[in-house]
Design a protein around this motif. Sequence first.
Motif, mmCIF file in Angstrom:
data_model
loop_
_atom_site.group_PDB
_atom_site.id
_atom_site.type_symbol
_atom_site.label_atom_id
_atom_site.label_comp_id
_atom_site.label_asym_id
_atom_site.label_seq_id
_atom_site.Cartn_x
_atom_site.Cartn_y
_atom_site.Cartn_z
ATOM 1 N N GLU A 1 5.738 -5.178 11.821
ATOM 2 C CA GLU A 1 5.876 -4.834 10.404
ATOM 3 C C GLU A 1 4.907 -5.665 9.562
ATOM 4 O O GLU A 1 4.300 -5.168 8.611
ATOM 5 C CB GLU A 1 7.300 -5.097 9.912
ATOM 6 N N ASN B 1 1.506 -4.185 7.404
ATOM 7 C CA ASN B 1 1.219 -4.327 5.969
ATOM 8 C C ASN B 1 -0.221 -4.751 5.720
ATOM 9 O O ASN B 1 -0.878 -4.232 4.814
ATOM 10 C CB ASN B 1 2.174 -5.345 5.343
ATOM 11 N N GLY C 1 3.116 1.981 6.086
ATOM 12 C CA GLY C 1 4.270 1.577 5.277
ATOM 13 C C GLY C 1 4.813 2.734 4.470
ATOM 14 O O GLY C 1 4.057 3.520 3.932
ATOM 15 N N GLY D 1 10.001 -3.056 5.357
ATOM 16 C CA GLY D 1 9.395 -3.701 6.524
ATOM 17 C C GLY D 1 9.247 -5.192 6.418
ATOM 18 O O GLY D 1 9.784 -5.942 7.243
#
Length: 529
Positions: free
Chosen positions: A37, A41, A101, A106
Amino acid sequence: MSGASIKREVAEVDGTPIKRVFMSIISDYDLRTGLCELIDNAVDLWTANGQPAGMKIGVKLDSARQLISVEDNAGGVPSESLHLLIAPGASHHPAGHDVIGVFGVGSKRAAVALGERVEIRTRYKKKQTHQIDLTPEWLASDDWQMPVYEVPDIDPGTTRIDVSHLRQTFTEADVNTMRRHIEETYAAFIEQGCIIEVEGNGTSAVRFNSWAYPPNFEPRTTSFTVSPDGNGTISVKITGGLIVDRDPVEDNYGVYFYCNERLVVKELRSWEVGYVTGQAGIPHPDASLCRVIVELTGPPELMPWNSSKSGINYSHPAFKQMRDTLLNLVIYFSTLSRRMKNDREEGVYKHTSGTIESVDPQAIGRSRGVLPRLPEGRRKHTDSLKDRNKTVISNAPWTLGLVEAMGLVDIIGRQKLDTKNRAALILLDSNFEIAMKEFIVNRQDLYPAHIYNDAKILDIFKSRHKVINEVKPHVPQLSALLPKINHMYTLRNKLVHERATVGITDGQIVEFKKVVGQALKLLFDIKTA
Ligand SMILES: Nc1ncnc2c1ncn2[C@@H]1O[C@H](COP(=O)(O)OP(=O)(O)O)[C@@H](O)[C@H]1O
Ligand SMILES: [Mg+2]
């Protein structure tokens, strides 16, 4: 009272989430999903910025001190957007990019799931560096306000997340697994120039397109779009084929899904993707040369992934719309894999280059007609017996019946018949007897016609004993086989002449088959074993 049916506001309830929402959003997370996660990003921001050169993500997994950190130079978070990093559901991605995303949970979910203490430092461009801390105290309080600190500068455009007091410990072995996972998951981005380091060492892209290109059975690819909400569209590309990198320990076959170039799940072998009897069959090593790679691109909110992006949501309309095409490829190449199982070296692994053929998705979806006819299943035993004795049969055509009879014995053996051994015995014994006859009749060099006239032949054939005695002098090694041959003959006679029917075992048939095969070899050079 009629008033009961009228809607009337009487009060308001407070819908502010309570901090415990974090507990639910961290469940089901592990080192893999959590770390990814954070990497997602950084990759997303890089993509949104047009993938500029120099992008680097540094992952530290210090197993000795049990510390995790992820640092990226994708751009940093501006001060007015810091809430994005802690408010569940908060998400911001520039429109028009097919990013990863979407759920807005997340980073929070991951950071909190990995450890009890999380420090996030971020510096937008060359501005002031800010830090926010996620602590057990903050999680326990009802207050959603979060202090923001000014701290000494980190590099411009950098975001760094440090996690300590880990909820789950990890070992050095986990670090290696994680490295491999990153190399597989972000292969496309690594290829596009995103540098990802794990513990200071670079990573390299790991792909699964190790296709085999057997002539006629090259990989097939097909492209189409699906529209899960009837509005936006997702581009689907499905490629299936046989592979050259089969690993019996890893079981590296099945279905692979990429969403916006990020690997979501590999080696799927569930019934939803065809691994069920009647379709591709339940997972089995024989089918392990089949790999099918699905690549989806489009708006992240339309992707059929689960919320931790580690699996596929099979009830998602996007998946349902591509399912038929996917299944047909899985079924086709699994079947092909099974049919090639005895010919992997020559028939599959040798063909390491070629081209992937494009096929029409409509046609794949409707039937398997566009794919080339699959090779015959297990080559029929009788056919291969005949193949092996081609020369003998063509030089001495009367041996054909002898060879085919041996094939028939095997076919009988595979039947679900209670008395198959008795049928096999009768056939074997007769085949031996006929073989002797053919030898005498056809070897005129040994049995000249002026001596072996019709009358003599007729007399010899009246008794098996006489036949054998005629052959023995010319084929001395036959004597060694006679005890077993005679045993077979006795059993056969019992079947024919005695009141009680004898039982014949599988073991006896194996023995008799062998001895008759040896006799055929001596007499005609027929090979059955
Ligand atoms: N490393 C980062 N660099 C810059 N912005 C980030 C970073 N991590 C998170 N963000 C911002 O925080 C938002 C929320 O992230 P996240 O909780 O993972 O949800 P999502 O990725 O689904 O939007 C992102 O949309 C992004 O705007
Ligand atoms: Mg995210």
